[in-house]
Design a protein around this motif. Sequence first.
Motif, PDB file in Angstrom:
ATOM      1  N   ASN A 334       0.944  -1.172   0.020  1.00 13.22           N
ATOM      2  CA  ASN A 334      -0.050  -0.214   0.131  1.00 13.22           C
ATOM      3  C   ASN A 334       0.744   1.233  -0.137  1.00 13.22           C
ATOM      4  N   MET A 335       1.970   1.500   0.765  1.00 12.25           N
ATOM      5  CA  MET A 335       2.887   2.333   0.798  1.00 12.25           C
ATOM      6  C   MET A 335       3.412   2.753  -0.823  1.00 12.25           C
ATOM      7  N   VAL A 336       3.677   1.871  -1.430  1.00  9.75           N
ATOM      8  CA  VAL A 336       4.070   2.052  -2.889  1.00  9.75           C
ATOM      9  C   VAL A 336       3.230   2.564  -3.685  1.00  9.75           C
ATOM     10  N   VAL A 337       1.857   1.923  -3.646  1.00  7.98           N
ATOM     11  CA  VAL A 337       0.707   2.553  -4.527  1.00  7.98           C
ATOM     12  C   VAL A 337       0.423   3.987  -3.832  1.00  7.98           C
ATOM     13  N   GLN A 338       0.441   4.098  -2.663  1.00  6.52           N
ATOM     14  CA  GLN A 338       0.151   5.748  -2.362  1.00  6.52           C
ATOM     15  C   GLN A 338       1.010   6.745  -2.659  1.00  6.52           C
ATOM     16  N   MET A 339       2.403   6.529  -2.458  1.00  8.42           N
ATOM     17  CA  MET A 339       3.419   7.318  -2.973  1.00  8.42           C
ATOM     18  C   MET A 339       3.565   7.592  -4.486  1.00  8.42           C
ATOM     19  N   THR A 340       3.000   6.478  -5.291  1.00  9.01           N
ATOM     20  CA  THR A 340       2.800   6.694  -6.528  1.00  9.01           C
ATOM     21  C   THR A 340       1.669   7.647  -7.026  1.00  9.01           C
ATOM     22  N   ALA A 341       0.510   7.453  -5.980  1.00  7.01           N
ATOM     23  CA  ALA A 341      -0.709   8.231  -6.390  1.00  7.01           C
ATOM     24  C   ALA A 341      -0.351   9.866  -6.099  1.00  7.01           C
ATOM     25  N   ILE A 342       0.526   9.979  -4.855  1.00  7.64           N
ATOM     26  CA  ILE A 342       0.846  11.317  -4.643  1.00  7.64           C
ATOM     27  C   ILE A 342       1.703  12.028  -5.612  1.00  7.64           C
ATOM     28  N   GLY A 343       2.731  10.997  -6.222  1.00 12.25           N
ATOM     29  CA  GLY A 343       3.496  11.621  -7.344  1.00 12.25           C
ATOM     30  C   GLY A 343       2.892  11.886  -8.576  1.00 12.25           C
ATOM     31  N   GLU A 344       1.536  11.193  -8.667  1.00 11.12           N
ATOM     32  CA  GLU A 344       0.828  11.391 -10.068  1.00 11.12           C
ATOM     33  C   GLU A 344       0.032  12.901  -9.729  1.00 11.12           C
ATOM     34  N   GLU A 345      -0.478  12.990  -8.303  1.00 11.04           N
ATOM     35  CA  GLU A 345      -0.961  14.102  -8.272  1.00 11.04           C
ATOM     36  C   GLU A 345      -0.275  15.583  -8.335  1.00 11.04           C
ATOM     37  N   ALA A 346       0.971  15.167  -7.627  1.00 17.92           N
ATOM     38  CA  ALA A 346       1.915  16.373  -7.693  1.00 17.92           C
ATOM     39  C   ALA A 346       2.839  16.567  -9.055  1.00 17.92           C
ATOM     40  N   GLY A 347       2.697  15.682  -9.935  1.00 20.98           N
ATOM     41  CA  GLY A 347       3.718  15.531 -11.288  1.00 20.98           C
ATOM     42  C   GLY A 347       4.981  15.414 -10.836  1.00 20.98           C
ATOM     43  N   SER A 348       5.265  14.463 -10.008  1.00 22.01           N
ATOM     44  CA  SER A 348       6.471  14.063  -9.717  1.00 22.01           C
ATOM     45  C   SER A 348       6.610  12.748  -9.310  1.00 22.01           C
ATOM     46  N   VAL A 349       6.179  11.915 -10.317  1.00 25.94           N
ATOM     47  CA  VAL A 349       6.030  10.476 -10.258  1.00 25.94           C
ATOM     48  C   VAL A 349       7.542   9.947 -10.140  1.00 25.94           C
ATOM     49  N   ASP A 350       8.482  10.577 -11.063  1.00 24.09           N
ATOM     50  CA  ASP A 350       9.953  10.203 -10.780  1.00 24.09           C
ATOM     51  C   ASP A 350      10.616  10.123  -9.536  1.00 24.09           C
ATOM     52  N   ALA A 351      10.274  11.328  -8.954  1.00 28.51           N
ATOM     53  CA  ALA A 351      11.006  11.559  -7.708  1.00 28.51           C
ATOM     54  C   ALA A 351      10.166  10.661  -6.718  1.00 28.51           C
ATOM     55  N   MET A 352       9.116  10.547  -6.592  1.00 32.16           N
ATOM     56  CA  MET A 352       8.519   9.401  -5.780  1.00 32.16           C
ATOM     57  C   MET A 352       8.881   8.127  -5.870  1.00 32.16           C
ATOM     58  N   LEU A 353       8.949   7.552  -7.239  1.00 32.70           N
ATOM     59  CA  LEU A 353       9.491   6.297  -7.228  1.00 32.70           C
ATOM     60  C   LEU A 353      10.843   6.100  -6.953  1.00 32.70           C
ATOM     61  N   ALA A 354      11.956   6.939  -7.071  1.00 31.48           N
ATOM     62  CA  ALA A 354      13.158   7.104  -6.583  1.00 31.48           C
ATOM     63  C   ALA A 354      13.273   6.954  -5.209  1.00 31.48           C
ATOM     64  N   LYS A 355      12.236   7.431  -4.279  1.00 30.94           N
ATOM     65  CA  LYS A 355      12.348   7.491  -2.899  1.00 30.94           C
ATOM     66  C   LYS A 355      11.855   5.901  -2.714  1.00 30.94           C
ATOM     67  N   VAL A 356      10.940   5.361  -3.462  1.00 24.52           N
ATOM     68  CA  VAL A 356      10.528   4.197  -3.263  1.00 24.52           C
ATOM     69  C   VAL A 356      11.575   3.065  -3.339  1.00 24.52           C
ATOM     70  N   ALA A 357      12.243   3.246  -4.550  1.00 24.30           N
ATOM     71  CA  ALA A 357      13.582   2.537  -5.014  1.00 24.30           C
ATOM     72  C   ALA A 357      14.755   2.455  -3.683  1.00 24.30           C
ATOM     73  N   ASP A 358      14.898   3.733  -3.358  1.00 24.75           N
ATOM     74  CA  ASP A 358      15.970   3.876  -2.301  1.00 24.75           C
ATOM     75  C   ASP A 358      15.432   2.943  -1.137  1.00 24.75           C
ATOM     76  N   PHE A 359      14.427   3.190  -0.600  1.00 23.83           N
ATOM     77  CA  PHE A 359      13.708   2.383   0.560  1.00 23.83           C
ATOM     78  C   PHE A 359      13.884   1.060   0.323  1.00 23.83           C
ATOM     79  N   TYR A 360      13.458   0.455  -0.739  1.00 22.35           N
ATOM     80  CA  TYR A 360      13.382  -0.956  -0.799  1.00 22.35           C
ATOM     81  C   TYR A 360      14.884  -1.586  -0.984  1.00 22.35           C
ATOM     82  N   GLU A 361      15.654  -0.866  -1.753  1.00 20.30           N
ATOM     83  CA  GLU A 361      16.971  -1.246  -1.754  1.00 20.30           C
ATOM     84  C   GLU A 361      17.657  -1.409  -0.389  1.00 20.30           C
TER      85      GLU A 361
END
Length: 407
Positions: A334-361
């Motif tokens: 759910n955390m990944v989905v929610q961060m993607t949703a926030i990124g889509e609303e803010a127009g910063s999907v790449d930045a949000m996904l990068a944070k997700v990648a950092d967290f899971y790495e």
Amino acid sequence: MAEQALKQSVFIWEGKDSKGQTIKGETTGANVALVKASLRRQGIVPSKVRKKSKPLFGGKGKVKPADIAIFSRQLATMMNSGVPLVQAFEIIGRGHENKAMQELLLGIKADIEGGSNLSDALAKHPLIFDDLYCNLVRAGEHAGILDSILDKVATYKEKTEAIKAKIKKALFYPTAVIVMAFIITAVLMIFVIPEFEKLFSGFGADLPAITKFVINLSKVFQEWWWAIFGSIGLAIYGLLQFKKRSKKFQTFLDKTLLHVPIIGPIMTKAAIARYARTLSTMFAAGVPLVEAMESVAGAVGNVVYGDAVMRMRDEVASGTQLNVAMKQTNLFPNMVVQMTAIGEEAGSVDAMLAKVADFYEEEVDNAVDGLSSLLEPIIMAILGVLIGGLVVAMYMPIFQMGKVVGG
């Protein structure tokens, strides 16, 4: 393009430049005529052109993914420093210790000098530079931000190679210990236990049941060791080949691996990290979402997640939001989905996904370290029971004989 790349050969040439000086070099091409034509376009009058006897990646090593990651960082650094592209390839190629990598880079340099774009030159080597790599470079060329994109590509390759190394570490340790335990057991069965059997033959007394069992097992190893080792080798080879050739079997293995205790969560986190890192990099490069997801599907490293990404691509192409498509797969937390949703609303999907990648790495890193700490005592206990059991089985008759003599 891929079919043409397979027909490329390395040619050694000699000729004169515009100043009349004799120069030599190597380049790739389909035949001598095309190589001569390419040299003339560069202002070189060729006098000798011959096909190199050794294959591009044979004899003196091969190009490894780690080499490409290092090359990507070197090229990005030089481009950001203002070094021209051709000169950068010359410097990196001439200075590389790996002969195969050196030939690859100098061949790409020759293609660029002949008028090819960097993305087209890289695409001639599809076994080394995949579609994702070439698409990112092509996007940077079209947008006029090649130096910036190369920096993102370098970061992407470094991160993906790091997470691959973590996964290999997680799987290698228990595998290596199991292999060593089997080898040690086989050595004991074939060479050591027969000596005990000779000793026991003079006792003239019944042996304990466990000792008889080990001796009989030793006889099987002595007589059929070639079949045991051969069967294991053939089984492993057949499994790997079947995995390559059968999509259903590969899907079954990947799905099963995701549900294996301890290992499964690590593989899941690694797949999510690769998904987020790849899609973030493609977004940042300006690659359209639907097109980007095709490359992402092949980069996640797991068929289950790869198929899910392709389904998501179809849904996104029909107008569904990315976060909704992700949620419908039931594979993303759910955390990944929610961060993607926030990124889509803010127009910063790449930045949000990068944070997700950092967290899971980081999660994968911690999980692998924890796995090593957990497995070490378990594996030592298993080895102790296995080897200790064999030793006890062999020494029990000696202990019993000692009691008889002492009595």
